[in-house]
Each structure stands twice: as C-alpha cells, then as structure tokens.
Design a protein around this motif. Structure first.
Motif, PDB file in Angstrom:
ATOM      1  N   CYS A 127       0.816  -1.217   0.000  1.00 50.52           N
ATOM      2  CA  CYS A 127       0.000   0.000   0.000  1.00 50.52           C
ATOM      3  C   CYS A 127       0.845   1.261   0.000  1.00 50.52           C
ATOM      4  CB  CYS A 127      -0.904   0.035   1.242  1.00 50.52           C
ATOM      5  SG  CYS A 127      -2.012  -1.367   1.405  1.00 50.52           S
ATOM      6  N   GLN A 128       0.271   2.293  -0.592  1.00 47.77           N
ATOM      7  CA  GLN A 128       0.762   3.655  -0.451  1.00 47.77           C
ATOM      8  C   GLN A 128      -0.451   4.559  -0.283  1.00 47.77           C
ATOM      9  OE1 GLN A 128       3.835   3.567  -3.923  1.00 47.77           O
ATOM     10  NE2 GLN A 128       4.673   4.929  -2.363  1.00 47.77           N
ATOM     11  N   ALA A 129      -0.221   5.760   0.250  1.00 47.80           N
ATOM     12  CA  ALA A 129      -1.327   6.688   0.468  1.00 47.80           C
ATOM     13  C   ALA A 129      -0.893   8.093   0.100  1.00 47.80           C
ATOM     14  CB  ALA A 129      -1.784   6.646   1.925  1.00 47.80           C
ATOM     15  N   VAL A 130      -1.853   8.870  -0.380  1.00 48.52           N
ATOM     16  CA  VAL A 130      -1.656  10.288  -0.638  1.00 48.52           C
ATOM     17  C   VAL A 130      -2.643  11.057   0.220  1.00 48.52           C
ATOM     18  CG1 VAL A 130      -1.870  12.129  -2.348  1.00 48.52           C
ATOM     19  CG2 VAL A 130      -0.785   9.970  -2.976  1.00 48.52           C
ATOM     20  N   GLU A 131      -2.142  11.957   1.030  1.00 47.33           N
ATOM     21  CA  GLU A 131      -2.964  12.742   1.958  1.00 47.33           C
ATOM     22  C   GLU A 131      -2.616  14.220   1.801  1.00 47.33           C
ATOM     23  OE1 GLU A 131      -5.287  14.411   4.204  1.00 47.33           O
ATOM     24  OE2 GLU A 131      -5.524  12.231   4.338  1.00 47.33           O
ATOM     25  N   HIS A 132      -3.647  15.071   1.695  1.00 54.74           N
ATOM     26  CA  HIS A 132      -3.386  16.496   1.442  1.00 54.74           C
ATOM     27  C   HIS A 132      -3.157  17.294   2.720  1.00 54.74           C
ATOM     28  CE1 HIS A 132      -7.556  17.122   2.679  1.00 54.74           C
ATOM     29  NE2 HIS A 132      -7.270  18.413   2.765  1.00 54.74           N
ATOM     30  N   ALA A 133      -3.633  16.792   3.859  1.00 52.70           N
ATOM     31  CA  ALA A 133      -3.528  17.541   5.108  1.00 52.70           C
ATOM     32  C   ALA A 133      -2.297  17.079   5.888  1.00 52.70           C
ATOM     33  CB  ALA A 133      -4.779  17.344   5.957  1.00 52.70           C
ATOM     34  N   PRO A 134      -1.350  17.966   6.167  1.00 53.79           N
ATOM     35  CA  PRO A 134      -0.142  17.564   6.901  1.00 53.79           C
ATOM     36  C   PRO A 134      -0.449  16.933   8.258  1.00 53.79           C
ATOM     37  CG  PRO A 134       0.124  19.764   5.981  1.00 53.79           C
ATOM     38  CD  PRO A 134      -1.305  19.392   5.774  1.00 53.79           C
ATOM     39  N   GLU A 135      -1.500  17.435   8.926  1.00 51.16           N
ATOM     40  CA  GLU A 135      -1.854  16.897  10.241  1.00 51.16           C
ATOM     41  C   GLU A 135      -2.291  15.438  10.142  1.00 51.16           C
ATOM     42  OE1 GLU A 135      -2.714  21.297   9.963  1.00 51.16           O
ATOM     43  OE2 GLU A 135      -3.235  19.505   8.787  1.00 51.16           O
ATOM     44  N   MET A 136      -3.071  15.128   9.111  1.00 48.11           N
ATOM     45  CA  MET A 136      -3.531  13.744   8.942  1.00 48.11           C
ATOM     46  C   MET A 136      -2.410  12.835   8.455  1.00 48.11           C
ATOM     47  SD  MET A 136      -6.665  13.294   9.936  1.00 48.11           S
ATOM     48  CE  MET A 136      -6.318  14.418  11.294  1.00 48.11           C
ATOM     49  N   ARG A 159       0.695  13.112   9.228  1.00 51.47           N
ATOM     50  CA  ARG A 159       1.479  12.809  10.425  1.00 51.47           C
ATOM     51  C   ARG A 159       0.771  11.778  11.307  1.00 51.47           C
ATOM     52  NH1 ARG A 159       1.925  17.547  11.958  1.00 51.47           N
ATOM     53  NH2 ARG A 159       0.204  17.630  13.434  1.00 51.47           N
ATOM     54  N   ALA A 160      -0.544  11.943  11.477  1.00 46.59           N
ATOM     55  CA  ALA A 160      -1.310  10.998  12.294  1.00 46.59           C
ATOM     56  C   ALA A 160      -1.284   9.601  11.680  1.00 46.59           C
ATOM     57  CB  ALA A 160      -2.749  11.481  12.449  1.00 46.59           C
ATOM     58  N   ALA A 161      -1.388   9.518  10.347  1.00 40.91           N
ATOM     59  CA  ALA A 161      -1.361   8.212   9.681  1.00 40.91           C
ATOM     60  C   ALA A 161      -0.018   7.523   9.876  1.00 40.91           C
ATOM     61  CB  ALA A 161      -1.667   8.375   8.196  1.00 40.91           C
ATOM     62  N   ARG A 162       1.069   8.285   9.774  1.00 44.18           N
ATOM     63  CA  ARG A 162       2.398   7.707  10.003  1.00 44.18           C
ATOM     64  C   ARG A 162       2.533   7.209  11.439  1.00 44.18           C
ATOM     65  NH1 ARG A 162       4.570  12.946   6.941  1.00 44.18           N
ATOM     66  NH2 ARG A 162       4.445  12.179   4.776  1.00 44.18           N
ATOM     67  N   GLU A 163       1.958   7.945  12.372  1.00 47.38           N
ATOM     68  CA  GLU A 163       1.993   7.511  13.768  1.00 47.38           C
ATOM     69  C   GLU A 163       1.174   6.242  13.972  1.00 47.38           C
ATOM     70  OE1 GLU A 163       0.569  10.923  15.833  1.00 47.38           O
ATOM     71  OE2 GLU A 163       2.492  12.010  15.691  1.00 47.38           O
ATOM     72  N   THR A 164       0.047   6.137  13.272  1.00 44.61           N
ATOM     73  CA  THR A 164      -0.767   4.916  13.355  1.00 44.61           C
ATOM     74  C   THR A 164       0.016   3.709  12.863  1.00 44.61           C
ATOM     75  OG1 THR A 164      -2.864   6.104  13.118  1.00 44.61           O
ATOM     76  CG2 THR A 164      -2.855   3.784  12.489  1.00 44.61           C
ATOM     77  N   LEU A 165       0.695   3.855  11.734  1.00 46.25           N
ATOM     78  CA  LEU A 165       1.484   2.741  11.207  1.00 46.25           C
ATOM     79  C   LEU A 165       2.607   2.367  12.174  1.00 46.25           C
ATOM     80  CD1 LEU A 165       1.822   3.543   7.380  1.00 46.25           C
ATOM     81  CD2 LEU A 165       0.034   2.273   8.597  1.00 46.25           C
TER      82      LEU A 165
END
Length: 246
Positions: A69-78, A80-86
């Motif tokens: 998987c890869q992901a593209v996210e436009h909001a820096p806050e999200m 960062r949160a997604a990286r923390e979740t992983l």
C-alpha cells in the motif's frame, strides 16, 4: 447549520487528530471503522493506493492483510497521524504516506491494482482526480469509493444519534451519498448477495443505475460503474466501484 459553516466544521475536525477521532466514532455509534473495512473484501490483486488516508486506520488494515500500500494525503496533520498509526501498529514505514493531491498523483501509469477512498471530500467529484486514478490503475483494476453510510433507526440510541446528526449536519450530511439513493422499490436490483463479511452478517445488493455515486465522473475517464449497498442490521453503506476494463 449553513453549508459554509458545515464545511468549516469538517475542515476544522479534519485538521485535529483527536477531534476527528471523536467525531468519526461517537456520533456514528462506533461503526465508522466497520464502514471503512467494507473496502477489504472488494480489493483485487496486490497493490493499493489510498486517497485521503486520514488517521491511517484503513491503511493499516490493508497492510496487515498483506497488501502493498501507499497513500496520498493532502492535510499535513492527517499525514502525520497516519504515520503515527502505522508506527504504533508496527506496519510499513512513514514513507508509505505521501503529502500530495489526488489531482496530481506522483505515480507512473499502471502502478496499482486498486485505488480506494473512504468518505472522500470534494476531490472525488473532480474529473482530474478520476483521470489520474484511471492512469495509475492497471487494466482490470478498480477504484473503490465508500461514498457514504448511515445508521438505521433501530434500538434506542441510534435514532437519537440520527436526530443529532440531522440537527448538526443537515438532512444531507457529508457522510451520506452525494445524491440520495432512490427508494428501494424504484431501484432495479441486479442481484442480491448474502455474505458474512468481516465477521459480521451483511447483505450486499448490487444496484443498476443507482442514484448514489453519479456525481463521480467515472464514465468520463472510461471506467465502468458498479454500485452496491451493504446492509447489516444496524447500518447501510453505499459503495461505488469504477473498473478499468483495458
């Protein structure tokens, strides 16, 4: 609440991890994650791109299930949160989550078997987004969009939650399909598939010419449309699938 205020509210929630977590859990009786996971049984192949990964929960689920998987996210806050979740779930690496735009995907043609988007913002209705999706999909690949979901008025608490949602978000919330589906008796049903998806009894109904999902410009990019409603005893989920045939 006016549309302008609703949009401002959503943008505020989306940029604050804990507010977003609360807003996507409590008002929806804790079913948000069950709705997101309706993507999993619809995936094909091996490689998945998620648009707008939010807190990264579904991204983690897909990695845990063995998908690349890869992901593209436009909001820096999200992002960062997604990286923390992983990191918290010991899955993948921070480099899997890219800061970027769905209208300008940084991938070569034919890179993915699936592109997924759950409860997307306005970008999913942009023809440029769908053109980009068509480009990165391999032949036979699919775009899977969980465009909306709704609680059913069962039990004691869900009718109360539905009333609160209507008061706050208005009759047509961001969490329901862009175009309200027609009453069931007017929907030409192609077939009904009884399933036991994700350890929860659900029924999937495939709809011909469904009213929901029509604002996603699939045909303009040469993608064929498949519309599904997934029902449990507590909720309905509206799924639009765009398939790249060649």
């Amino acid at each position: 609440m006016t549309p302008h205020l609703r949009k401002a509210l959503f943008e505020t929630l989306y940029r604050h991890e804990y507010l977003y977590r609360f807003a996507s859990t409590v008002p929806f009786a804790g079913q948000w994650r069950a709705w997101q996971r309706q993507v999993l049984p619809r995936l094909r192949g091996h490689d998945v791109l998620e648009l707008g990964c939010g807190l990264g929960d579904l991204l983690g689920d897909m990695l845990e299930a063995g998908y690349a998987c890869q992901a593209v996210e436009h909001a820096p806050e999200m992002a960062r949160a997604a990286r923390e979740t992983l990191a918290r779930r010991h899955l993948g690496s921070p480099s899997l989550v890219l800061l970027g735009s769905a209208q300008n995907l940084p991938f070569s043609s034919n890179s993915f078997d699936n592109v997924v988007s759950t409860f997307p913002a306005e970008y999913i209705y942009d023809p440029e987004t769908i053109a980009q999706v068509e480009s990165v999909l391999r032949p036979g690949g699919r775009l899977i969009v969980i465009e909306g979901a709704t609680l059913l008025p069962v039990g004691f608490f869900q009718p109360v939650l539905l009333l609160l949602q209507m008061l706050v978000y208005g009759p047509g919330t961001i969490f329901t399909p862009r175009k309200k589906r027609q009453p069931q008796q007017q929907d030409p049903v192609r077939r009904l598939i009884s399933t036991k998806e994700l350890a929860q009894d659900c029924t999937t109904i495939v709809i011909e010419n469904a009213a929901f999902g029509q604002s996603i410009p699939l045909a303009q990019a040469g993608l064929s449309r498949r519309s599904e409603i997934v029902r449990s005893s507590r909720w309905e989920v509206y799924v639009t699938i765009g398939e790249k045939t060649s």
